[in-house]
Design a protein around this motif. Structure first.
Motif, PDB file in Angstrom:
ATOM      1  N   MET A 196       0.860  -1.187   0.000  1.00 22.88           N
ATOM      2  CA  MET A 196       0.000   0.000   0.000  1.00 22.88           C
ATOM      3  C   MET A 196       0.895   1.236   0.000  1.00 22.88           C
ATOM      4  O   MET A 196       1.523   1.543   1.018  1.00 22.88           O
ATOM      5  N   PRO A 197       0.978   1.962  -1.113  1.00 18.25           N
ATOM      6  CA  PRO A 197       1.898   3.101  -1.186  1.00 18.25           C
ATOM      7  C   PRO A 197       1.519   4.261  -0.257  1.00 18.25           C
ATOM      8  O   PRO A 197       2.344   5.100   0.041  1.00 18.25           O
ATOM      9  N   SER A 198       0.290   4.284   0.195  1.00 25.33           N
ATOM     10  CA  SER A 198      -0.136   5.388   1.058  1.00 25.33           C
ATOM     11  C   SER A 198       0.250   5.181   2.521  1.00 25.33           C
ATOM     12  O   SER A 198       0.080   6.077   3.339  1.00 25.33           O
ATOM     13  N   VAL A 199       0.807   4.016   2.850  1.00 25.78           N
ATOM     14  CA  VAL A 199       1.160   3.722   4.238  1.00 25.78           C
ATOM     15  C   VAL A 199       2.531   4.311   4.556  1.00 25.78           C
ATOM     16  O   VAL A 199       3.509   4.050   3.855  1.00 25.78           O
ATOM     17  N   LEU A 200       2.574   5.115   5.601  1.00 25.21           N
ATOM     18  CA  LEU A 200       3.827   5.688   6.084  1.00 25.21           C
ATOM     19  C   LEU A 200       4.121   5.096   7.452  1.00 25.21           C
ATOM     20  O   LEU A 200       3.280   5.116   8.341  1.00 25.21           O
ATOM     21  N   ILE A 201       5.313   4.564   7.611  1.00 20.36           N
ATOM     22  CA  ILE A 201       5.708   3.928   8.869  1.00 20.36           C
ATOM     23  C   ILE A 201       6.696   4.846   9.576  1.00 20.36           C
ATOM     24  O   ILE A 201       7.776   5.120   9.054  1.00 20.36           O
ATOM     25  N   PRO A 202       6.351   5.321  10.767  1.00 15.36           N
ATOM     26  CA  PRO A 202       7.290   6.171  11.514  1.00 15.36           C
ATOM     27  C   PRO A 202       8.539   5.379  11.920  1.00 15.36           C
ATOM     28  O   PRO A 202       8.471   4.187  12.207  1.00 15.36           O
ATOM     29  N   LYS A 203       9.672   6.056  11.918  1.00 15.35           N
ATOM     30  CA  LYS A 203      10.916   5.407  12.342  1.00 15.35           C
ATOM     31  C   LYS A 203      10.837   5.013  13.813  1.00 15.35           C
ATOM     32  O   LYS A 203      11.442   4.032  14.223  1.00 15.35           O
ATOM     33  N   ASN A 204      10.098   5.785  14.579  1.00 18.63           N
ATOM     34  CA  ASN A 204       9.904   5.485  15.998  1.00 18.63           C
ATOM     35  C   ASN A 204       8.708   4.539  16.137  1.00 18.63           C
ATOM     36  O   ASN A 204       7.627   4.944  16.537  1.00 18.63           O
ATOM     37  N   SER A 205       8.922   3.286  15.752  1.00 18.74           N
ATOM     38  CA  SER A 205       7.860   2.274  15.821  1.00 18.74           C
ATOM     39  C   SER A 205       8.401   1.031  16.498  1.00 18.74           C
ATOM     40  O   SER A 205       9.595   0.723  16.421  1.00 18.74           O
ATOM     41  N   LEU A 206       7.519   0.323  17.163  1.00 18.32           N
ATOM     42  CA  LEU A 206       7.857  -0.961  17.767  1.00 18.32           C
ATOM     43  C   LEU A 206       7.557  -2.045  16.737  1.00 18.32           C
ATOM     44  O   LEU A 206       6.432  -2.150  16.260  1.00 18.32           O
ATOM     45  N   VAL A 207       8.573  -2.820  16.383  1.00 17.35           N
ATOM     46  CA  VAL A 207       8.425  -3.880  15.385  1.00 17.35           C
ATOM     47  C   VAL A 207       8.675  -5.204  16.078  1.00 17.35           C
ATOM     48  O   VAL A 207       9.733  -5.415  16.675  1.00 17.35           O
ATOM     49  N   GLU A 208       7.687  -6.103  16.021  1.00 19.37           N
ATOM     50  CA  GLU A 208       7.791  -7.408  16.667  1.00 19.37           C
ATOM     51  C   GLU A 208       7.262  -8.490  15.734  1.00 19.37           C
ATOM     52  O   GLU A 208       6.300  -8.273  15.011  1.00 19.37           O
ATOM     53  N   THR A 209       7.892  -9.654  15.821  1.00 21.86           N
ATOM     54  CA  THR A 209       7.323 -10.821  15.152  1.00 21.86           C
ATOM     55  C   THR A 209       6.480 -11.554  16.181  1.00 21.86           C
ATOM     56  O   THR A 209       6.900 -11.760  17.313  1.00 21.86           O
ATOM     57  N   THR A 210       5.288 -11.924  15.791  1.00 21.76           N
ATOM     58  CA  THR A 210       4.336 -12.551  16.705  1.00 21.76           C
ATOM     59  C   THR A 210       3.678 -13.720  16.009  1.00 21.76           C
ATOM     60  O   THR A 210       3.409 -13.661  14.816  1.00 21.76           O
TER      61      THR A 210
ATOM     62  N   VAL B 164      10.004   5.879   7.687  1.00 23.66           N
ATOM     63  CA  VAL B 164      10.898   4.911   7.069  1.00 23.66           C
ATOM     64  C   VAL B 164      10.856   5.132   5.559  1.00 23.66           C
ATOM     65  O   VAL B 164       9.783   5.204   4.963  1.00 23.66           O
ATOM     66  N   CYS B 165      12.024   5.243   4.963  1.00 20.03           N
ATOM     67  CA  CYS B 165      12.115   5.494   3.530  1.00 20.03           C
ATOM     68  C   CYS B 165      12.329   4.178   2.790  1.00 20.03           C
ATOM     69  O   CYS B 165      12.553   3.124   3.387  1.00 20.03           O
ATOM     70  N   HIS B 166      12.304   4.289   1.471  1.00 19.84           N
ATOM     71  CA  HIS B 166      12.533   3.134   0.604  1.00 19.84           C
ATOM     72  C   HIS B 166      13.915   2.546   0.910  1.00 19.84           C
ATOM     73  O   HIS B 166      14.902   3.274   0.968  1.00 19.84           O
ATOM     74  N   TYR B 167      13.996   1.254   1.145  1.00 23.59           N
ATOM     75  CA  TYR B 167      15.219   0.500   1.464  1.00 23.59           C
ATOM     76  C   TYR B 167      15.792   0.830   2.841  1.00 23.59           C
ATOM     77  O   TYR B 167      16.944   0.552   3.114  1.00 23.59           O
ATOM     78  N   ASP B 168      15.016   1.424   3.728  1.00 24.45           N
ATOM     79  CA  ASP B 168      15.463   1.645   5.101  1.00 24.45           C
ATOM     80  C   ASP B 168      15.282   0.374   5.928  1.00 24.45           C
ATOM     81  O   ASP B 168      14.559  -0.541   5.546  1.00 24.45           O
ATOM     82  N   TYR B 169      15.925   0.369   7.094  1.00 27.95           N
ATOM     83  CA  TYR B 169      15.822  -0.744   8.022  1.00 27.95           C
ATOM     84  C   TYR B 169      15.240  -0.251   9.335  1.00 27.95           C
ATOM     85  O   TYR B 169      15.501   0.873   9.752  1.00 27.95           O
ATOM     86  N   ILE B 170      14.484  -1.111   9.975  1.00 32.51           N
ATOM     87  CA  ILE B 170      14.010  -0.855  11.338  1.00 32.51           C
ATOM     88  C   ILE B 170      14.398  -2.069  12.159  1.00 32.51           C
ATOM     89  O   ILE B 170      14.179  -3.213  11.739  1.00 32.51           O
ATOM     90  N   LYS B 171      14.955  -1.828  13.317  1.00 33.50           N
ATOM     91  CA  LYS B 171      15.297  -2.928  14.214  1.00 33.50           C
ATOM     92  C   LYS B 171      14.027  -3.405  14.905  1.00 33.50           C
ATOM     93  O   LYS B 171      13.249  -2.608  15.418  1.00 33.50           O
ATOM     94  N   GLY B 172      13.822  -4.698  14.909  1.00 31.11           N
ATOM     95  CA  GLY B 172      12.654  -5.274  15.553  1.00 31.11           C
ATOM     96  C   GLY B 172      13.046  -6.249  16.643  1.00 31.11           C
ATOM     97  O   GLY B 172      14.219  -6.554  16.842  1.00 31.11           O
ATOM     98  N   GLU B 173      12.066  -6.718  17.345  1.00 31.69           N
ATOM     99  CA  GLU B 173      12.260  -7.666  18.434  1.00 31.69           C
ATOM    100  C   GLU B 173      11.385  -8.891  18.211  1.00 31.69           C
ATOM    101  O   GLU B 173      10.403  -8.837  17.475  1.00 31.69           O
ATOM    102  N   ARG B 174      11.729  -9.952  18.867  1.00 29.57           N
ATOM    103  CA  ARG B 174      10.893 -11.139  18.831  1.00 29.57           C
ATOM    104  C   ARG B 174       9.750 -10.934  19.806  1.00 29.57           C
ATOM    105  O   ARG B 174       9.952 -10.625  20.978  1.00 29.57           O
ATOM    106  N   GLY B 175       8.535 -11.077  19.329  1.00 28.82           N
ATOM    107  CA  GLY B 175       7.365 -10.889  20.179  1.00 28.82           C
ATOM    108  C   GLY B 175       6.929 -12.190  20.817  1.00 28.82           C
ATOM    109  O   GLY B 175       7.717 -13.127  20.989  1.00 28.82           O
ATOM    110  N   LEU B 176       5.680 -12.266  21.156  1.00 29.88           N
ATOM    111  CA  LEU B 176       5.127 -13.449  21.805  1.00 29.88           C
ATOM    112  C   LEU B 176       4.942 -14.576  20.803  1.00 29.88           C
ATOM    113  O   LEU B 176       4.625 -14.345  19.638  1.00 29.88           O
ATOM    114  N   ASN B 177       5.125 -15.797  21.291  1.00 31.59           N
ATOM    115  CA  ASN B 177       4.802 -16.952  20.458  1.00 31.59           C
ATOM    116  C   ASN B 177       4.288 -18.070  21.348  1.00 31.59           C
ATOM    117  O   ASN B 177       4.444 -18.046  22.562  1.00 31.59           O
ATOM    118  N   TYR B 178       3.682 -19.054  20.724  1.00 30.61           N
ATOM    119  CA  TYR B 178       3.045 -20.129  21.469  1.00 30.61           C
ATOM    120  C   TYR B 178       4.050 -21.044  22.151  1.00 30.61           C
ATOM    121  O   TYR B 178       3.749 -21.632  23.194  1.00 30.61           O
TER     122      TYR B 178
END
Length: 157
Positions: free
Chosen positions: A27-41, A80-94
């Protein structure tokens, strides 16, 4: 993002100290702030893995105005710009949930714990009975004082 599917995982690279995940935002209209919490869940009964992106700041319309994630000027923005990186964390899992439930059930299955809980309950009952007797004694004493004061003050009238 905020519970809405905005893209898909394109590539996963497993390294020694981290995992690099390439995500395509569809979705090109989605803008993701650099100050975001990124988790895999992990979600659902089939352990579907999702990437949760939770913005940690409020975005104003002034921030969004004329924003282009493909422009060079995007690097100075809060997004977050095109080809930028955001550091994420491992979230909750079963798997973590099952391990935690197993540890709790093993601790609750300990006979020493049941003996200690039994002793605690017996002592609580004993203390509550003593407290009841104490309050009864206080009430009896208060009634005696009331009767004594009543006789003193109303006998003089």
């Amino acid at each position: 993002m905020r519970g809405i599917g905005i893209g898909y995982v394109n590539k996963i690279q497993v390294k020694y100290n981290y995992v690099l995940i390439k995500v395509n935002i569809s979705m090109p209209s989605v803008l993701i702030p650099k100050n975001s919490l990124v988790e895999t869940t992990q979600t659902g009964l089939l352990n579907d893995t999702v990437i949760d992106i939770t913005p940690l700041q409020n975005i104003t319309t002034q921030d969004i105005k004329n924003m282009n994630v493909f422009a060079k000027s995007c690097a100075k923005s809060i997004f977050v710009c095109h080809y930028d990186y955001i550091k994420g964390e491992r979230g909750l899992n079963y798997d973590d949930l099952v391990r935690a439930a197993t540890r709790i059930s093993q601790r609750l299955d300990d006979p020493i714990l049941f003996n200690l809980v039994n002793i605690l309950l017996q002592n609580t009952i004993y203390i509550s009975n003593e407290f009841i007797e104490l309050t009864d004694s206080i009430v009896d004493t208060a009634v005696l004082i009331y009767d004594y004061l009543y006789r003193i003050f109303f006998s003089q009238m």
